[in-house]
Enzyme design. Structure first.
Site, PDB file in Angstrom:
ATOM      1  N   ASP A 122       0.849  -1.188   0.000  1.00 11.58           N
ATOM      2  CA  ASP A 122       0.000   0.000   0.000  1.00 11.58           C
ATOM      3  C   ASP A 122       0.887   1.240   0.000  1.00 11.58           C
ATOM      4  OD1 ASP A 122      -2.316  -1.547   0.225  1.00 11.58           O
ATOM      5  OD2 ASP A 122      -2.310  -1.447   2.415  1.00 11.58           O
ATOM      6  N   ASP A 145      -1.083  -2.386  -4.422  1.00 12.37           N
ATOM      7  CA  ASP A 145      -2.365  -2.490  -3.721  1.00 12.37           C
ATOM      8  C   ASP A 145      -2.919  -1.093  -3.483  1.00 12.37           C
ATOM      9  OD1 ASP A 145      -4.547  -3.637  -2.505  1.00 12.37           O
ATOM     10  OD2 ASP A 145      -3.436  -4.744  -1.003  1.00 12.37           O
ATOM     11  N   ASP A 149      -5.505   2.809   2.210  1.00 15.61           N
ATOM     12  CA  ASP A 149      -6.387   1.802   2.796  1.00 15.61           C
ATOM     13  C   ASP A 149      -6.532   2.061   4.290  1.00 15.61           C
ATOM     14  OD1 ASP A 149      -6.689   0.639   0.353  1.00 15.61           O
ATOM     15  OD2 ASP A 149      -5.700  -1.258   0.859  1.00 15.61           O
ATOM     16  N   ARG A 202     -12.890   1.176  -5.912  1.00 18.09           N
ATOM     17  CA  ARG A 202     -12.609   1.525  -4.514  1.00 18.09           C
ATOM     18  C   ARG A 202     -12.296   3.011  -4.345  1.00 18.09           C
ATOM     19  NH1 ARG A 202      -8.793  -3.591  -2.526  1.00 18.09           N
ATOM     20  NH2 ARG A 202     -10.216  -5.243  -3.232  1.00 18.09           N
TER      21      ARG A 202
END
Length: 308
Positions: A122, A145, A149, A202
């Site tokens: 991330d 990724d 997050d 997302r």
């Protein structure tokens, strides 16, 4: 000379045409103003870092500190960030590649004015009940990724004025359908004035958090979907602009059951109608909603690193 534009709850300057960006204080809006507020490293020492070793030493402890990043840092992996930190890029070329930043049980952290690219996990990972975090005016390219997050019971977070270009899994809020025991009553996040440019999905994808506030963002040519409300989350989607987005917002996603979503005052240009339904908890903080008709110009000019 700086061009001045009004933004949600603040007055923000962006550089006039042909002039470099100048650094000034942005104003915090949203969930990160709650629970005592978010001040980062204010009151602590200020250090400038231009190497991975110096950066790691400066950000990992819990002492209040403003960490000014100059130049490019190639992090080998995820670097832990302790509490009471402001991590801010200065000089116009502050870049983090390779690894990313992870906040675990951290509180009172500000991350601003950095460019993240080619991360191997991330870019920013906020987890393990981290609280009062502000992610503001950063740019994100393409990595493995998530860009930002947020998971595992983290709470009181604002993600504002960031620009994400071409990335797939952008901003996950809540990592698992099976984590409700830790996440219910938490994962309260505000996303405002972000630019999702050619991303896939997302933007964000939400589990459990209620209310999650998604306002005054710009979505342009998003190929998958914009916002997904799942697993009893409650998401208010308002005053956003969707340009060329077939699926701007919906309920449920993949194997995750539906949440609720209220959509109001959004501008859908060459985009689908979206799916909404159910009730969402009230927003507890004051904010100013910019008219959707102004968002494309405001966010294009103001979002991302170098615009702070």
């Amino acid at each position: 000379m700086l061009a001045v534009t009004a933004t949600a709850g603040a007055e923000t300057t962006s550089p006039a045409a042909g002039e470099p960006a100048s650094t000034f204080a942005a104003e915090l809006v949203g969930w990160a103003t709650q629970n005592g507020g978010t001040t980062g490293g204010a009151g602590g020492e200020t250090v400038q870092v231009d190497s991975v070793a110096a950066f790691t030493e400066a950000v990992t402890d819990g002492q209040a500190r403003v960490v000014e990043v100059t130049g490019a840092l190639a992090l080998p992996d995820m670097t832990p960030v302790g509490s009471n930190k402001t991590i801010v890029g200065v000089g116009g070329d502050a870049t983090i590649t390779g690894g990313g930043l992870t906040l675990s049980e951290s509180t009172n952290v500000i991350i601003q004015n950095l460019t993240f690219d080619d991360w191997n996990d991330d870019a920013i990972n906020i987890e393990d009940e981290s609280t009062n975090v502000w992610v503001d005016h950063n740019s994100f390219g393409v990595g493995v990724d998530g860009a930002v997050d947020i998971k595992r019971g983290s709470d009181f977070i604002t993600v504002s004025w960031n620009r994400v270009t071409g990335h797939d899994k952008v901003m996950l809020l809540g990592h698992s359908d099976n984590n409700g025991a830790q996440d219910i009553g938490k994962l309260r996040v505000t996303y405002h004035h972000n630019f999702f440019e050619g991303t896939v999905q997302r933007n964000p994808r939400v589990r459990f958090g209620n209310p999650v506030h998604v306002f005054n963002n710009l979505y342009q040519d998003v190929s998958g979907y914009g916002v997904a409300s799942t697993e009893d989350a409650g998401v208010l989607v308002e005053g956003n602009v969707f340009v060329g987005v077939d699926d701007p917002f919906h309920l449920a996603e993949a194997a995750s059951g539906p949440g609720t979503l209220i959509a109001r005052d959004n501008l859908l240009l060459d985009s689908g109608a979206g799916e909404a339904g159910g009730d969402v908890a009230d927003i507890p903080y004051a904010y100013q909603l910019d008219p959707a008709s102004e968002i494309e110009a405001l966010v294009t000019a103001g979002a991302g690193a170098g615009r702070l």
